[in-house]
Design a protein around this motif. Structure first.
Motif, PDB file in Angstrom:
ATOM      1  N   VAL A  37      49.113 -22.019  66.230  1.00  0.00           N
ATOM      2  CA  VAL A  37      48.830 -21.133  65.094  1.00  0.00           C
ATOM      3  C   VAL A  37      49.636 -19.835  65.210  1.00  0.00           C
ATOM      4  O   VAL A  37      50.135 -19.494  66.290  1.00  0.00           O
ATOM      5  N   LYS A  67      47.090 -13.630  61.966  1.00  0.00           N
ATOM      6  CA  LYS A  67      47.225 -12.863  60.728  1.00  0.00           C
ATOM      7  C   LYS A  67      46.913 -11.373  60.937  1.00  0.00           C
ATOM      8  O   LYS A  67      46.980 -10.590  59.995  1.00  0.00           O
ATOM      9  N   CYS A 120      41.070 -14.615  67.427  1.00  0.00           N
ATOM     10  CA  CYS A 120      40.625 -15.879  66.836  1.00  0.00           C
ATOM     11  C   CYS A 120      39.929 -16.696  67.919  1.00  0.00           C
ATOM     12  O   CYS A 120      39.814 -16.256  69.055  1.00  0.00           O
ATOM     13  N   ASP A 178      37.664 -29.172  62.963  1.00  0.00           N
ATOM     14  CA  ASP A 178      38.093 -28.903  61.582  1.00  0.00           C
ATOM     15  C   ASP A 178      37.230 -27.810  60.949  1.00  0.00           C
ATOM     16  O   ASP A 178      37.734 -26.944  60.223  1.00  0.00           O
ATOM     17  N   MET A 192      38.224 -24.472  62.471  1.00  0.00           N
ATOM     18  CA  MET A 192      39.472 -23.969  61.883  1.00  0.00           C
ATOM     19  C   MET A 192      39.238 -23.460  60.461  1.00  0.00           C
ATOM     20  O   MET A 192      39.806 -22.439  60.061  1.00  0.00           O
ATOM     21  N   GLN A 193      38.383 -24.146  59.721  1.00  0.00           N
ATOM     22  CA  GLN A 193      38.087 -23.730  58.343  1.00  0.00           C
ATOM     23  C   GLN A 193      37.426 -22.347  58.321  1.00  0.00           C
ATOM     24  O   GLN A 193      37.655 -21.551  57.411  1.00  0.00           O
ATOM     25  N   ASN A 194      36.637 -22.054  59.353  1.00  0.00           N
ATOM     26  CA  ASN A 194      35.931 -20.766  59.423  1.00  0.00           C
ATOM     27  C   ASN A 194      36.840 -19.589  59.788  1.00  0.00           C
ATOM     28  O   ASN A 194      36.391 -18.443  59.764  1.00  0.00           O
ATOM     29  N   GLN A 195      38.090 -19.881  60.152  1.00  0.00           N
ATOM     30  CA  GLN A 195      38.972 -18.770  60.555  1.00  0.00           C
ATOM     31  C   GLN A 195      40.331 -18.821  59.849  1.00  0.00           C
ATOM     32  O   GLN A 195      41.346 -18.395  60.405  1.00  0.00           O
ATOM     33  N   THR A 196      40.320 -19.291  58.619  1.00  0.00           N
ATOM     34  CA  THR A 196      41.573 -19.310  57.843  1.00  0.00           C
ATOM     35  C   THR A 196      42.092 -17.891  57.587  1.00  0.00           C
ATOM     36  O   THR A 196      43.280 -17.702  57.327  1.00  0.00           O
ATOM     37  N   ASP A 197      41.204 -16.912  57.645  1.00  0.00           N
ATOM     38  CA  ASP A 197      41.615 -15.513  57.475  1.00  0.00           C
ATOM     39  C   ASP A 197      42.160 -14.899  58.768  1.00  0.00           C
ATOM     40  O   ASP A 197      42.713 -13.797  58.754  1.00  0.00           O
ATOM     41  N   GLU A 248      47.058 -18.844  60.823  1.00  0.00           N
ATOM     42  CA  GLU A 248      47.687 -19.834  59.957  1.00  0.00           C
ATOM     43  C   GLU A 248      48.228 -20.952  60.837  1.00  0.00           C
ATOM     44  O   GLU A 248      48.965 -20.706  61.802  1.00  0.00           O
ATOM     45  N   VAL A 249      47.844 -22.189  60.539  1.00  0.00           N
ATOM     46  CA  VAL A 249      48.275 -23.342  61.343  1.00  0.00           C
ATOM     47  C   VAL A 249      49.774 -23.588  61.147  1.00  0.00           C
ATOM     48  O   VAL A 249      50.268 -23.612  60.021  1.00  0.00           O
TER      49      VAL A 249
END
Length: 390
Positions: free
Chosen positions: A302, A305, A314, A366, A369-374, A377-378
């Motif tokens: 990743v 951000k 993260c 999954d 990862m969805q909980n830390q999209t902010d 970035e993968v």
């Protein structure tokens, strides 16, 4: 005030910002987070990553910023534990070559409680600068431990990347050196707090800035960070040598290293603070990092951000969903092994006692990862091909 957190708890002295739903936190981890939020030297808020679970004193997957004090156990006993990754020039690898490589790795990298039979080349050891009493005391023993995996969730994994290349990933720490440093300064902190009548919650004894041990711990901790990197780097050299022995014409590039147990002086919200990350990865804007799943699920490379609310951090992995003892009792050995076989993964589960590292003992990567999209970035998704576990 803007926050990218999924939930905020505001019942304590400082807010607790969660990158998961409050009900997803186990009771013990939540209580530990509340203890952090009430420390008199804690700064701004507490950040809880989506892979969090109960630790000792502080939850794994937590970020604590402080002013005027450092908490040895908010770094933990495996100082400098972290990940490194390396891309090979291979786009495919067949099962026989994979088995041959893993056999050589097992012969050249001691795992579990094993050490090398001979001291390793001293060139691998970071140079001791200044007064480091515990490091100096443990130095000779560390020569036998550099380039060894350790136990628990430490691993060496060969992976296939979504970028088309075969990758190597290693997770390990500072072995007995970090453990001894951590316990020594935690014991000193407990005694100092007791003498001053400032006893902290269990596992959160601290060294005030006024103490002679404050800087001493920082210096010894930083040495352990360097040693942990040297440890991973030497193991990576042994894995590279195994690849070179088995596969002709293989190259390597893009080495990434990230610790996830450390404390560092950083600037946040306009102030210089000590950021303790225990099972959390720094994720400054554009900074590369690694978030592994389990030996049966994907891992991720990743880029951070630089999210201010998480103190530019993260998660460090998927995070446990059950304790090691629960996993050994509850999980079905055949089911876990069959699931790995179906994916064609050369895995590390041989008997019931290995179930503490089975995919079923970890959270859904999954969802994490969805909980830390902010936060990140993968860049590359990595599918496990073969795993050696500590």
């Amino acid at each position: 005030m803007h926050t990218s957190a999924k939930a905020v708890i505001e019942t304590e002295a400082l807010p607790i910002k969660l990158w998961l739903a409050e009900e997803q936190m186990e009771a013990g981890a939540l209580e530990q987070a509340r203890n952090l939020a009430n420390l008199p030297f804690a700064f701004r808020h507490i950040a809880i990553m989506p892979d969090t679970h109960q630790g000792y004193g502080m939850p794994i997957g937590a970020v604590l910023a402080t002013k005027g004090a450092i908490v040895p156990n908010a770094v933990g006993v495996d100082i400098g534990c972290g990940m490194c990754s390396l891309r090979t020039t291979l786009e495919e690898i067949d099962a026989d070559d994979l088995k041959a490589i893993m056999k050589i790795v097992r012969e050249t990298v001691p795992v579990g409680f094993s050490h090398h039979d001979e001291p390793q080349d001293e060139a691998w050891m970071p140079r001791i600068k200044g007064e480091l009493p515990i490091v100096s005391q443990e130095y000779e023993r560390a020569l036998y431990q550099v380039g060894t995996l350790g136990s628990g969730n430490h691993f060496i994994e060969i992976q296939k990347g979504s970028d088309g290349y075969i990758w190597i990933m290693i997770h390990s720490g500072s072995r007995n050196l970090g453990f001894t440093v951590a316990n020594h300064y935690d014991d000193l902190a407990k005694q100092l707090n007791k003498d001053a009548g400032n006893e902290a919650p269990e596992g959160l004894a601290y060294l005030p800035e006024s103490s002679e041990y404050f800087k001493l711990y920082q210096d010894e901790m930083n040495y352990c960070l360097e040693f942990a990197l040297a440890n991973r780097t030497l193991m990576m050299e042994r894995v590279k040598a195994a690849f070179t022995e088995v596969v002709s014409d293989v190259g390597f590039a893009d080495f990434i290293n990230k610790p996830h147990n450390f404390a560092a002086e950083e600037k946040h919200f306009g102030e210089t603070v000590i950021v303790h990350r225990k099972g959390a990865t720094r994720a400054r804007s554009g900074e590369w990092g690694m978030i592994p799943g389990s030996q049966g699920t994907r891992s991720f490379l990743v880029k951070g951000k630089g999210e201010a609310q998480s103190f530019e951090s993260c998660s460090h992995g998927a995070g446990r969903i059950m304790s090691r003892s629960q996993a050994r009792k509850r999980l079905d050995l055949k089911e876990e092994v069959d699931a790995l076989k179906r994916q064609g993964i050369l895995h590390a589960i041989r008997n019931r006692r290995d179930l503490d590292e089975a995919p079923g003992s970890y959270k859904d990567i999954d969802e994490v990862m969805q909980n830390q999209t902010d936060l990140v970035e993968v860049q590359v998704e990595l599918q496990p091909l073969a795993v050696i576990k500590g």
